[in-house]
Enzyme design. Structure first.
Site, PDB file in Angstrom:
ATOM      1  N   ASP A  60       0.880  -1.276   0.153  1.00  0.00           N
ATOM      2  CA  ASP A  60       0.165   0.011   0.169  1.00  0.00           C
ATOM      3  C   ASP A  60       0.753   1.280  -0.025  1.00  0.00           C
ATOM      4  O   ASP A  60       1.917   1.425   0.887  1.00  0.00           O
ATOM      5  CB  ASP A  60      -1.061   0.116   1.126  1.00  0.00           C
ATOM      6  CG  ASP A  60      -1.825   1.060   1.084  1.00  0.00           C
ATOM      7  OD1 ASP A  60      -2.811   0.925   0.337  1.00  0.00           O
ATOM      8  OD2 ASP A  60      -2.045   1.994   2.063  1.00  0.00           O
ATOM      9  N   GLU A  83       1.711  -0.278  -5.072  1.00  0.00           N
ATOM     10  CA  GLU A  83       0.912   0.754  -5.417  1.00  0.00           C
ATOM     11  C   GLU A  83       1.702   2.298  -5.492  1.00  0.00           C
ATOM     12  O   GLU A  83       2.074   2.856  -4.378  1.00  0.00           O
ATOM     13  CB  GLU A  83      -0.309   1.127  -4.358  1.00  0.00           C
ATOM     14  CG  GLU A  83      -1.199   2.024  -4.790  1.00  0.00           C
ATOM     15  CD  GLU A  83      -1.974   2.553  -3.482  1.00  0.00           C
ATOM     16  OE1 GLU A  83      -3.110   3.340  -3.781  1.00  0.00           O
ATOM     17  OE2 GLU A  83      -1.714   2.684  -2.411  1.00  0.00           O
TER      18      GLU A  83
HETATM   19  C1  NOJ Z   1      -4.262   3.253  -0.644  1.00  0.00           C
HETATM   20  C2  NOJ Z   1      -5.688   2.215  -0.549  1.00  0.00           C
HETATM   21  O1  NOJ Z   1      -5.887   1.492  -2.025  1.00  0.00           O
HETATM   22  C3  NOJ Z   1      -7.028   2.824  -0.203  1.00  0.00           C
HETATM   23  O2  NOJ Z   1      -7.937   2.242  -0.146  1.00  0.00           O
HETATM   24  C4  NOJ Z   1      -6.351   3.393   1.241  1.00  0.00           C
HETATM   25  O3  NOJ Z   1      -7.548   4.123   1.703  1.00  0.00           O
HETATM   26  C5  NOJ Z   1      -5.049   4.165   1.245  1.00  0.00           C
HETATM   27  N1  NOJ Z   1      -4.108   3.552   0.508  1.00  0.00           N
HETATM   28  C6  NOJ Z   1      -4.601   4.222   2.621  1.00  0.00           C
HETATM   29  O4  NOJ Z   1      -4.331   2.843   3.167  1.00  0.00           O
END
Ligand code: NOJ
Ligand code: CA
Length: 560
Positions: free
Chosen positions: A205, A249
């Site tokens: 993440d 990500e």
């Molecule tokens: C990215 C995640 O995909 C999202 O759903 C989340 O709210 C944020 N990071 C914080 O963890």
């Protein structure tokens, strides 16, 4: 070089399926999906042909950010089952040849996590430096606030601590201080813990935020260069399991994203989501013009040998359009989500694809065919395989996180709870309710979206050129059509997609082919297109149609 060798780098030809245990299948009738339920539904994934399950966070949570605010990294949210149920699920997945990766959310914790509670309670707490504290708010640039609907700053004063703390997301998600070696050790322990239970890696993440240390007063000196830290993490993972992956990500422009692979060394993230091409795809679909996708693909850096792009149409968040210009974003809004209620954070859409295109099955199939034909590893979000819609009555991003629709009826085959009010989230209304959109109705229907995707997935898995090959975008004179080819170890695929609403014919050049060379349509095998002596080929595409071809020469030994 074929299956025997591509299997080593399994992620390069994988098909990833993201799901939230909570919304997949409820085994005990309490209205909440659980691990026991997921285990019962694994055969659906096998039938579809996916090879990797990506679990959204399933850890105990304060549930302010749908599980992305964790209160304990070492167990399972009791609503979803026990660690025992998790292990049973892992075993069931493995026995079906499915790999499992899980969300690794270590940029921040929940504010309710005992570490943060201890940290804020006293400067003498052993956890004080696990978070980022300052007497005055730290540096902040426009755009730093990720959730502008609820936050105006990334620094919030904690009354008990008497200081400000950093939070890139909601204030209830304080950022961990990765400049602190004890935090880095703990992150390694978390990774190690879940690897022991059989994971094949992680979806990491918010990677750029995890590495960011600019708000950490003096502390950054303690942290090796951010990318050195990412290299360390990858090396640690590799020591624990040689073929485990980190799928990151990283929503950044291509030039910046490449560094996260570890540049040419490829020793950081194994895979990155291709956000720029996804956004270009929506602009292209909105304009009915292949130009934006073409430009994105030409700008896309090559990955280091073992690394890979993860391609996708939709994920669990807003469909972000943040890398488009304001005018381009507006074009996509106008075409696919004109009402303000369909938009979120001023940068994205909170709809799923079928509703965006007004239920036009041709355009839905076009988008998936195109996505799966792009070099990379396709990643699906649960429910895409049957064309689920969204429920705009739910707040923000939750609109697309409704329960999986297994069969017709009030409960959609998701749960045996007493009534729909007991479900963790309500289904979308007609014409996207379980009565109209469900797995059972589609799995035996050869004309369904499910059957279409199953067929594309099977074909993708048979065509290693897509996961491994070199990409060329082909020239022709029809703006609505994207034609590209992928070449790898003597195999050539030709992929053609018509984003326009009228049929199109393109003349493509495939020079230097031996006589007798032809292209076979992989989804209509009786159709073989001859390549003329001057090396050209004419391809006709229906409105919103996509065709995949394999080049056959006299010596081809392909099973077609
Ligand atoms: C990215 C995640 O995909 C999202 O759903 C989340 O709210 C944020 N990071 C914080 O963890
Ligand atoms: Ca349950």
């Amino acid at each position: 070089m074929r299956a025997t060798q591509t299997g080593d780098l399994w992620w390069k030809t994988a098909v990833v399926y993201c799901l939230d245990v909570q919304t997949f299948y409820d085994s005990n009738g309490d209205g909440i999906g659980d691990f026991a339920g997921l285990s019962e539904r694994l055969d659906h994934l096998v039938e579809l042909g996916v090879t990797v399950v990506w679990l959204m966070p399933f850890y105990p949570t304060a549930d302010v950010d749908d599980g992305y605010d964790i209160t304990d990294f070492y167990t399972v949210d009791p609503r979803l089952g026990t660690l025992g149920d998790f292990v049973e699920f892992m075993r069931s997945a493995r026995s079906r040849g499915l790999r499992v990766i899980a969300d690794l959310v270590v940029n921040h914790t929940s504010a309710k996590h005992p570490w943060f509670q201890s940290s804020r309670s006293s400067v003498d707490s052993q956890y004080r430096d696990w978070y980022v504290w300052r007497d005055e708010p730290g540096p902040e640039k426009p755009g730093d606030v990720v959730f502008p609907d609820r936050e105006t700053s990334i620094w919030t004063k904690d009354r008990k601590a008497g200081q400000y703390y950093l939070h890139r997301f909601y204030r209830s998600q304080p950022d961990l201080n990765v400049a602190n070696p004890a935090v880095r050790d703990e992150i390694a322990r978390i990774i190690g813990f879940w690897m022991e239970l059989g994971l094949s890696g992680f979806r990491v993440d918010a990677v750029p935020f995890l590495l960011e240390t600019s708000g950490i007063e003096g502390g950054a000196g303690d942290l090796p260069q951010p990318h050195e830290y990412l290299r360390d993490l990858r090396a640690f993972l590799g020591r624990r399991s040689g073929d485990a992956i980190l799928l990151g990500e990283v929503n950044l422009p291509f030039e910046q994203a490449r560094t996260f692979f570890g540049d040419e060394d490829g020793d950081e993230l194994t895979m990155l989501f291709d956000f720029p091409t996804m956004q270009a795809m929506f602009l292209g679909l909105a304009r009915e013009d292949a130009g934006p996708i073409r430009s994105a693909l030409l700008a896309r850096p090559e990955t280091p040998g073992d690394s890979q792009w993860a391609v996708f149409v939709r994920n669990h968040d807003e469909l972000t359009l943040d890398k488009l210009s304001g005018a381009e974003r507006q074009e996509v809004f106008t075409a696919f989500g004109p009402d303000e209620g369909m938009q979120v954070y001023g940068r994205g859409l909170r709809r799923r694809l079928p509703t965006m295109v007004g239920g036009d099955g041709r355009r839905v199939r076009l988008a998936y065919s195109l996505m799966m034909s792009l070099p990379g590893t396709p990643t699906l979000f649960y429910g895409e395989e049957i064309g689920m819609g969204e429920n705009l009555d739910l707040p923000g991003r939750m609109a697309v996180r409704t329960p999986m629709q297994w069969q017709a009826g009030e409960m959609g085959g998701f749960s045996t709870a007493k009534n729909a009010d007991a479900l963790c989230r309500p289904f979308p209304a007609t014409p996207y309710s379980p009565d109209e959109v469900n797995v059972v109705a589609q799995r035996h229907d050869p004309g369904s979206l499910f059957s279409f995707l199953r067929e594309r997935i099977r074909c993708y898995r048979e065509c290693p050129e897509l996961g491994w090959g070199a990409l060329s975008v082909l020239d022709h004179d029809v703006p609505a059509v994207l034609a590209h080819r992928c070449d790898w170890r003597g195999g050539t695929l030709l992929l053609c997609h018509n984003l326009g609403s009228t049929a199109a014919t393109v003349r493509l050049s495939l020079p230097e082919q031996p006589s007798g060379a032809r292209c076979v349509d992989l989804f209509d095998r009786s159709t073989q297109l001859a390549i003329t002596a001057d090396g050209s080929l004419e391809v006709t595409l229906p409105p919103y149609g996509g065709r995949w071809f394999r080049l056959l020469t006299g010596s081809s030994s392909e099973l077609v």
